[in-house]
Design a protein around this motif. Structure first.
Motif, short mmCIF file in Angstrom:
data_model
loop_
_atom_site.label_atom_id
_atom_site.label_comp_id
_atom_site.label_asym_id
_atom_site.label_seq_id
_atom_site.Cartn_x
_atom_site.Cartn_y
_atom_site.Cartn_z
N ALA A 6 23.76 25.18 18.89
CA ALA A 6 23.06 26.16 19.73
C ALA A 6 21.90 26.76 18.96
O ALA A 6 22.02 27.05 17.78
CB ALA A 6 24.03 27.26 20.16
N GLN A 7 20.78 26.92 19.62
CA GLN A 7 19.62 27.54 18.99
C GLN A 7 19.69 29.05 19.13
O GLN A 7 20.21 29.57 20.12
CB GLN A 7 18.33 27.01 19.62
CG GLN A 7 18.10 25.55 19.31
CD GLN A 7 16.74 25.10 19.81
OE1 GLN A 7 15.92 25.87 20.25
NE2 GLN A 7 16.52 23.79 19.74
N ASN A 8 19.16 29.71 18.13
CA ASN A 8 19.02 31.17 18.14
C ASN A 8 20.34 31.93 18.28
O ASN A 8 20.40 32.98 18.92
CB ASN A 8 18.05 31.61 19.24
CG ASN A 8 16.68 30.99 19.05
OD1 ASN A 8 16.16 30.97 17.94
ND2 ASN A 8 16.11 30.46 20.11
N ARG A 9 21.39 31.40 17.72
CA ARG A 9 22.66 32.13 17.63
C ARG A 9 23.43 31.64 16.42
O ARG A 9 23.28 30.50 15.98
CB ARG A 9 23.49 32.01 18.90
CG ARG A 9 24.34 30.80 19.04
CD ARG A 9 25.26 30.95 20.28
NE ARG A 9 26.17 29.84 20.39
CZ ARG A 9 27.37 29.80 19.81
NH1 ARG A 9 27.79 30.79 19.07
NH2 ARG A 9 28.15 28.75 19.96
N TRP A 10 24.23 32.54 15.84
CA TRP A 10 25.01 32.19 14.66
C TRP A 10 26.18 31.31 15.07
O TRP A 10 26.77 31.48 16.13
CB TRP A 10 25.55 33.46 13.99
CG TRP A 10 24.48 34.25 13.32
CD1 TRP A 10 23.93 35.41 13.78
CD2 TRP A 10 23.82 33.94 12.11
NE1 TRP A 10 22.96 35.83 12.91
CE2 TRP A 10 22.86 34.95 11.87
CE3 TRP A 10 23.91 32.90 11.18
CZ2 TRP A 10 22.04 34.97 10.76
CZ3 TRP A 10 23.08 32.91 10.07
CH2 TRP A 10 22.17 33.93 9.86
N GLN A 11 26.50 30.37 14.19
CA GLN A 11 27.66 29.51 14.39
C GLN A 11 28.46 29.48 13.09
O GLN A 11 27.95 29.81 12.02
CB GLN A 11 27.23 28.10 14.77
CG GLN A 11 26.56 28.07 16.14
CD GLN A 11 26.22 26.67 16.57
OE1 GLN A 11 25.25 26.11 16.09
NE2 GLN A 11 27.02 26.12 17.47
N THR A 12 29.71 29.08 13.20
CA THR A 12 30.58 29.00 12.03
C THR A 12 30.86 27.54 11.71
O THR A 12 31.32 26.79 12.58
CB THR A 12 31.92 29.73 12.31
OG1 THR A 12 31.64 31.09 12.61
CG2 THR A 12 32.84 29.65 11.11
N ASP A 27 32.43 26.17 14.93
CA ASP A 27 32.92 27.19 15.86
C ASP A 27 34.37 26.94 16.24
O ASP A 27 34.76 26.96 17.42
CB ASP A 27 32.03 27.28 17.10
CG ASP A 27 30.66 27.85 16.77
OD1 ASP A 27 30.55 28.61 15.79
OD2 ASP A 27 29.71 27.54 17.49
N ASP A 58 24.18 33.10 6.45
CA ASP A 58 24.40 34.53 6.32
C ASP A 58 25.50 34.82 5.31
O ASP A 58 25.44 35.77 4.57
CB ASP A 58 24.77 35.12 7.68
CG ASP A 58 25.07 36.60 7.61
OD1 ASP A 58 24.20 37.34 7.13
OD2 ASP A 58 26.16 37.01 8.05
#
Length: 75
Positions: A6-12, A27, A58
Motif C-alpha cells: 500500500a502506498q502512503n501508509r505504514w506496514q509491518t 501486515d 520507522d
C-alpha cells in the motif's frame, strides 16, 4: 516475491529466522518461506529495497525466539 504494498501508509514486515529457514509476513499475513543452508553467522542483518522505490523505516526490532533464550540459558 510479489506482494501488495500500500502506498502512503505504514506496514509491518516480519522476518522470523529459525536455523536455515526464514518466514516472512507482511501486515501479519504470510508471504514467503525460504531456506538458506549456508553457514549461519550471528550478529548481522541487512535490509534491501529497489533503488527506484521510496522506503522508510520507522522502527526495527531484533529479538531472539523464546526457544533460543531457553536453549542458551538452560531454561
Amino acid at each position: 516475491m510479489d506482494a501488495d504494498i500500500a502506498q502512503n501508509r505504514w506496514q509491518t514486515l516480519e522476518v522470523v529466522a529459525n536455523g536455515g529457514g526464514f518466514t516472512i509476513s507482511l501486515d501479519e499475513q504470510w508471504v514467503l518461506t525460504a531456506f538458506d543452508h549456508g553457514k549461519v553467522v550471528g550478529g548481522r542483518f541487512g535490509i534491501w529495497s529497489e533503488r527506484d522505490d521510496v522506503t522508510r523505516f520507522d522502527q526495527i526490532e531484533i529479538s531472539p525466539l523464546a526457544s533460543d533464550i531457553r536453549g542458551r540459558f538452560g531454561g
